[in-house]
Structures are given as C-alpha cells and as structure tokens.
Design a protein around this motif. Structure first.
Motif, PDB file in Angstrom:
ATOM      1  N   LEU A 272       0.872  -1.176   0.000  1.00 34.09           N
ATOM      2  CA  LEU A 272       0.000   0.000   0.000  1.00 34.09           C
ATOM      3  C   LEU A 272       0.906   1.221   0.000  1.00 34.09           C
ATOM      4  N   HIS A 273       0.879   1.980  -1.100  1.00 33.93           N
ATOM      5  CA  HIS A 273       1.727   3.168  -1.187  1.00 33.93           C
ATOM      6  C   HIS A 273       1.100   4.202  -2.111  1.00 33.93           C
ATOM      7  N   GLY A 274       1.724   5.360  -2.206  1.00 35.19           N
ATOM      8  CA  GLY A 274       1.141   6.504  -2.902  1.00 35.19           C
ATOM      9  C   GLY A 274       1.068   6.395  -4.405  1.00 35.19           C
ATOM     10  N   ASP A 275       1.760   5.442  -5.023  1.00 32.45           N
ATOM     11  CA  ASP A 275       1.711   5.306  -6.484  1.00 32.45           C
ATOM     12  C   ASP A 275       0.502   4.503  -6.954  1.00 32.45           C
ATOM     13  N   MET A 276      -0.275   3.981  -6.014  1.00 30.64           N
ATOM     14  CA  MET A 276      -1.426   3.165  -6.388  1.00 30.64           C
ATOM     15  C   MET A 276      -2.647   4.050  -6.624  1.00 30.64           C
ATOM     16  N   THR A 277      -3.531   3.602  -7.510  1.00 27.37           N
ATOM     17  CA  THR A 277      -4.784   4.324  -7.716  1.00 27.37           C
ATOM     18  C   THR A 277      -5.696   4.099  -6.514  1.00 27.37           C
ATOM     19  N   GLN A 278      -6.712   4.940  -6.394  1.00 30.14           N
ATOM     20  CA  GLN A 278      -7.633   4.779  -5.274  1.00 30.14           C
ATOM     21  C   GLN A 278      -8.347   3.438  -5.341  1.00 30.14           C
ATOM     22  N   ALA A 279      -8.677   2.979  -6.548  1.00 27.47           N
ATOM     23  CA  ALA A 279      -9.349   1.683  -6.690  1.00 27.47           C
ATOM     24  C   ALA A 279      -8.443   0.553  -6.203  1.00 27.47           C
ATOM     25  N   GLN A 280      -7.159   0.640  -6.539  1.00 26.48           N
ATOM     26  CA  GLN A 280      -6.212  -0.385  -6.081  1.00 26.48           C
ATOM     27  C   GLN A 280      -6.085  -0.381  -4.564  1.00 26.48           C
ATOM     28  N   ARG A 281      -6.016   0.810  -3.986  1.00 33.05           N
ATOM     29  CA  ARG A 281      -5.894   0.920  -2.534  1.00 33.05           C
ATOM     30  C   ARG A 281      -7.127   0.360  -1.838  1.00 33.05           C
TER      31      ARG A 281
END
Length: 574
Positions: A272-281
């Motif tokens: 879980l990190h900042g490069d992920m899209t909101q859907a991925q998170r």
C-alpha cells in the motif's frame, strides 16, 4: 460523562452510534464531547491513534449543525486522503438517520469537476487535505467565511508533511470567531506556535502521556546485519503464524519490493503506497480488513487513516527518521484494550535510534533472538499438532469414506502416517531452513565506528552548484524533500560552481540513489552518483551534527511539499 445519552446528543445520533456498537465513551470522548457542547473555547486534545478521536469531535459538531442553512459550517483537515475518506465514512455512519446533513470529502484520485459540483450543490461539513482545500479556495469554489468549527486532525503529521503554509492560508480564510479544535498524538514546538498564533484561550486535554506509547503494546527489537534484514523478517513471520499486521517501510520503492518478495515466497501480503490508484488501494484494504490477506506492507503516508482493529503486530522493517512516527506506527496495534507487539528490525549501528525511542516512549525494548530454522519448524509443527488435536470431527460426514481410507493406510503404522502428514505440511519450511545460518548479531556498535555518533559517511556527487543558487542549507532541504531520506544525517558539504559533493549516513546509500532517480531542480534534471572514495567514520564537525529533518524549523515552516492532498470528492447524499 459515562454514557453517550448523558451528553444530550441528538436522539438520531444516539441510535446510529448504538447500532455501531458504541457502548461506553472512550477517555478522549468523555473529555471532548462535553467541552464542545458547552464551551466556545478552542481545544487542544492529545491522544494517540485508535482512541476514538473522530467521534470525539464529530458527534458534538454534527449535533450543533444548523441544517436549515446550506452554508459550510465545519471543515476538518487531515494529512492524507485515506484519513479524509475514513473520517467521512465515520461521519456518514453517525448521521445515518439525519437525512438533512450533507458531508463532502475532497481528496486526490477523483475528478475535480465532480468535486466542484458537489461543493456547489451545498454541504455542511467538508473533510479534506490541506493542499486540495487551498486549491479549491483559490478557485473560489470553497468558501469558509461562515465556518463555525475548524478541526486539525493529526496536526503533528500535517506539519511534518510540510503543510504549515497551507494550514495558515486556510486559517486566514475562516472567521476569527470560529472554534478551532486541534488533535495531535504529540505536542512538538510547532504545534505550540500554531496555538499561540491562531487559537483563542485553548483548553488542553490529554488521555495519555505526551510522546508515550500504549501501555498494552510491547516493543521488541531484533538485530541483524543490514543485508540480512529481509531474511530476518521472514523468520519472524514464520515463527508467528498468527501475525496480522502492518510492515512499515521507508519508501514507496522499498514497499513494493518487500511486498513482491513476500508474495513470491508464498506469503499472503500486499503493498500500500502513494503510487497506487484509489481503486487499487480500496481493493487492498478490503482484503486486509476481511483478513484474507494478513500482511500489509505500507509507507507511513499511505497508512494514515487506516483503521483496522485486532492487529497483532506492527513491524518496523526500518526505523523511521522521526521518533514521533514510531509512536504513530506502534499505535496501530494494541487497540481496544488488546495486547499488541511493535517489532523493530535493526542493524547494530541503528541501536542508537532504539535508545532514543525508549527515552521518548518511556519503555524499554525487549531484545529478541531471530529464530533459527529449527525453532521455526518446532514452533509451527507443534502449533499445527495443537490445531489438529482441537479440530472438531463430524463423524457423519466422514463415515462413508473411513473404510476406504483405512484400506489406503493399511500398510502404514501410526508413526509412519504421522510422519507423512507432517512432511506434507512442513516440506516448504524444512527446505527453506535446512542448514540455515544464524542471523543474530550483537546489538553493540562495531569498534571501528565508535566515538562521535557511530556513523559511517558515504560521499556523493550532484550536478548542481553555486551557479544553480545551491548552498548547504538548500542542498540539505533538497535531500529532505525526497521520500525515504528526509532527516538523514548529512556530513561534509562542498559547493563548487557547477557541481557539488556531500556526505550522508552510509546506511542510506541505496535509498538516496532511489530517491533522486527522477528529480528536477529549477528545470535541471538532478544527477546524484556515489563517488569512489571509501566510507569514512564521522568527522569532528560533520554538517549532520544538526539533524535536518522534518522536525527542524528550517525544513517545515513556509515550505510546500511538491505533492499535496488530492483533488477528488467523497460525498454523502441521502
């Protein structure tokens, strides 16, 4: 106030929170809710994460809203979009039976046009990140002149992330007669400065000692060589099959790498990190909350706003730059009166950080040995045997098969059957730990590193110099702006006309090169390379004797981060 109904809250709120399982107010709620219902004085509330802060400020604010007006009456600022979303969802739960209350969250990962439409259609409460709120103010979409309550949630984190100027901009847009509510896990100098400048007669309440950790969290430390850190992590996980926790890493790159390696080795883990899209998170968090995935590998920023109960462990894959970040990390476990463990995996030279944390939290770390292969096999084997022994058997389900099963095992005696079942269950571990080396090392500093701070410095080249208006403070600021090396110790600095040289703690060589892999400075592509000179022990007067980190006034006041809170919306409509 020992019960929520003693506070005089709206009946609809009481019904909603009763359905959520709210029985007895937490200490922060017992102190905050009556104050906000009866007093107009500003409030500074000191409480760790997981203590019920959101309900503490939300319930009295919601109770006092004028729902006949479409004006924005409350704004809540949070350091990350995850926390903004979590606060909004909590508020929606509290207002389940109040159809007339509208709540809008503004954060990254969504269309700004949708967000603007949401605000223009009218809302009572806005929850957002400082950067996005400022953006909407500048667009003249978000108007705060009629605000009654301004909440700074996790104020210490917002200041650490460089949002001081944005916060001051927002405060300047609100009326002076507003009520300001500041919630923070710690009370650093900068919080006091904000309070003096912008708050009126603030009352201070606390539910735990400042800079302390939860009493029901034990702190464990494992010491290994820096290049054996991942192997140590796997052994700790393997020796703890019940682990349900967050593994904290320092950078996005490291987070992805560790999660990928764990998955390759058949662990139920995700990043879980900042490069992920909101859907991925959202997908990752759904799996983590359900328990289908037990290990979440995360950066500190991405983990803000995560509210998951029953976590057994927090693992510090590397200790954070800032001591207060450790308090936030460890506060993720040991909630609701349950026991929790905060684990630190450190190299010998990092034991100084452990000692500093001990002084900060007022607790000693418990030294632990990294488990050997035999210890892991023994632990898991007998745990498996206990589970088998405790398993309930439905004889009706098995009756039709037992005769055939007994025939299959006719040539095997009892010991042979047990051995085969154990071999199938533990073949993975027996292969992995066959002839496994001892990973434990002494927690004492190597003799060659003692005296001074015990650090070794590595020298680097950077393609910027005085011609680029670079000087030592600006170079340190540039380093501190990069995720993963903020606050790292800096040694000697040599500024030339077109290039410069500097030294940093050798522990962070890889992180520094990764951090500068794609950085521009005033239109110049920054190139940072390791020089050929060997690492040296700390000098009598390295530049890094003053630790330029996010707690430093030089770094935090008046400096904007390059990436702010986002620009989306999350709106409740009944």
């Amino acid at each position: 106030m020992n019960k929520f109904d003693e506070a005089g809250l709206n009946h609809k709120i009481l019904v909603a929170i009763e359905e959520l399982g709210f029985a007895t107010p937490t200490p922060i709620q017992q102190k905050t809710i009556p104050h906000l219902l009866k007093s107009q004085d500003d409030l500074i509330a000191l409480a760790q994460t997981g203590t019920g802060k959101t309900a503490a400020f939300s319930l009295p604010v919601i109770h006092q809203l004028d729902t006949t007006s479409n004006d924005i009456q409350a704004i809540v600022l949070s350091p990350t979009r995850e926390l903004a979303i979590q606060i909004t969802r909590d508020m929606e739960d509290y207002t389940k039976y109040m159809k007339e209350v509208y709540i809008t969250a503004v954060y990254g990962g969504d269309s700004i046009e949708r967000q603007i439409r949401s605000l223009r259609s009218g809302t009572h409460i806005v929850v957002g990140t400082p950067g996005r709120v400022v953006d909407l103010i500048k667009r003249r979409v978000l108007k705060l002149e009629k605000i009654k309550w301004l909440v700074l949630d996790e104020a210490d984190e917002m200041l650490k992330m460089g949002f001081k100027e944005d916060i001051e901009t927002i405060l300047g847009e609100t009326p002076k007669e507003r009520q300001t509510l500041l919630f923070s896990a710690t009370l650093p100098y900068e919080i006091n400065q904000i309070a003096k400048k912008y708050m009126r007669n603030p009352q201070e309440i606390a539910v735990a000692g400042r800079n302390s950790s939860a009493e029901n969290v034990d702190h464990l430390v494992y010491v290994c060589a820096p290049n054996r850190r991942f192997q140590a992590l796997k052994r700790i996980i393997d020796a703890t099959p019940e682990m349900y926790g967050i593994i904290f890493c320092r950078t996005r790159r490291e987070t992805g790498e560790i999660a990928d390696m764990l998955v390759q080795d058949k662990y139920a883990a995700e990043a879980l990190h900042g490069d992920m899209t909101q859907a991925q998170r959202d997908h990752v968090m759904r799996r983590f909350r359900k328990g289908t995935m037990k290990l979440l590998v995360a950066t500190d920023v991405a983990a803000r706003g995560i509210d998951v109960q029953d976590l057994t462990h927090v693992v510090n894959y590397k200790m954070p730059d800032n001591l207060e970040v450790y308090i936030h990390r460890s506060g993720r476990t040991g909630r609701a009166g349950k026991e929790g463990l905060s684990v630190a995996i450190v190299a010998p030279r990092e034991m100084n950080q452990v000692r500093l944390v001990e002084r900060k939290i007022g607790k000693k770390f418990i030294p632990k040995e990294i488990p050997s292969g035999q210890e892991i096999l023994r632990h898991r084997m007998f745990g498996y045997i206990e589970r088998v022994s405790a398993a309930e058997v439905d004889e009706m389900d098995l009756a039709d098969f037992m005769e055939e099963v007994n025939e299959k095992f006719a040539d095997l005696d009892r010991d042979a059957i047990v051995q085969k079942f154990l071999a199938l269950e533990f073949s993975r571990y027996s292969k992995a730990y066959k002839n496994a080396p001892d990973l434990n090392v002494s927690g004492r500093e190597p003799a060659g590193n003692r005296g001074g701070s015990g650090l070794m410095f590595s020298r680097f080249y950077i393609n910027l110099g005085s011609k680029n208006s670079l000087n030592p403070p600006k170079l340190i600021e540039l380093i501190n702006r990069q995720q993963g090396v903020n606050g790292v110790k800096v040694g000697k600095i040599e500024i030339l006309k077109k290039i410069s040289f500097f030294e940093i703690d050798s522990t962070y060589e890889k992180e520094l090169l990764n951090a500068f892999a794609n950085v521009d400075h005033d239109g110049v592509k920054v190139v940072v390379e390791r020089t050929k000179s060997a690492p040296r022990a700390d000098s009598p007067k390295p530049f890094g004797k003053r630790k330029f980190n996010r707690n430093s006034n030089e770094n935090r006041f008046g400096k904007k981060r390059h990436s702010r809170g986002g620009g989306g919306s999350f709106r409740k409509r009944k």
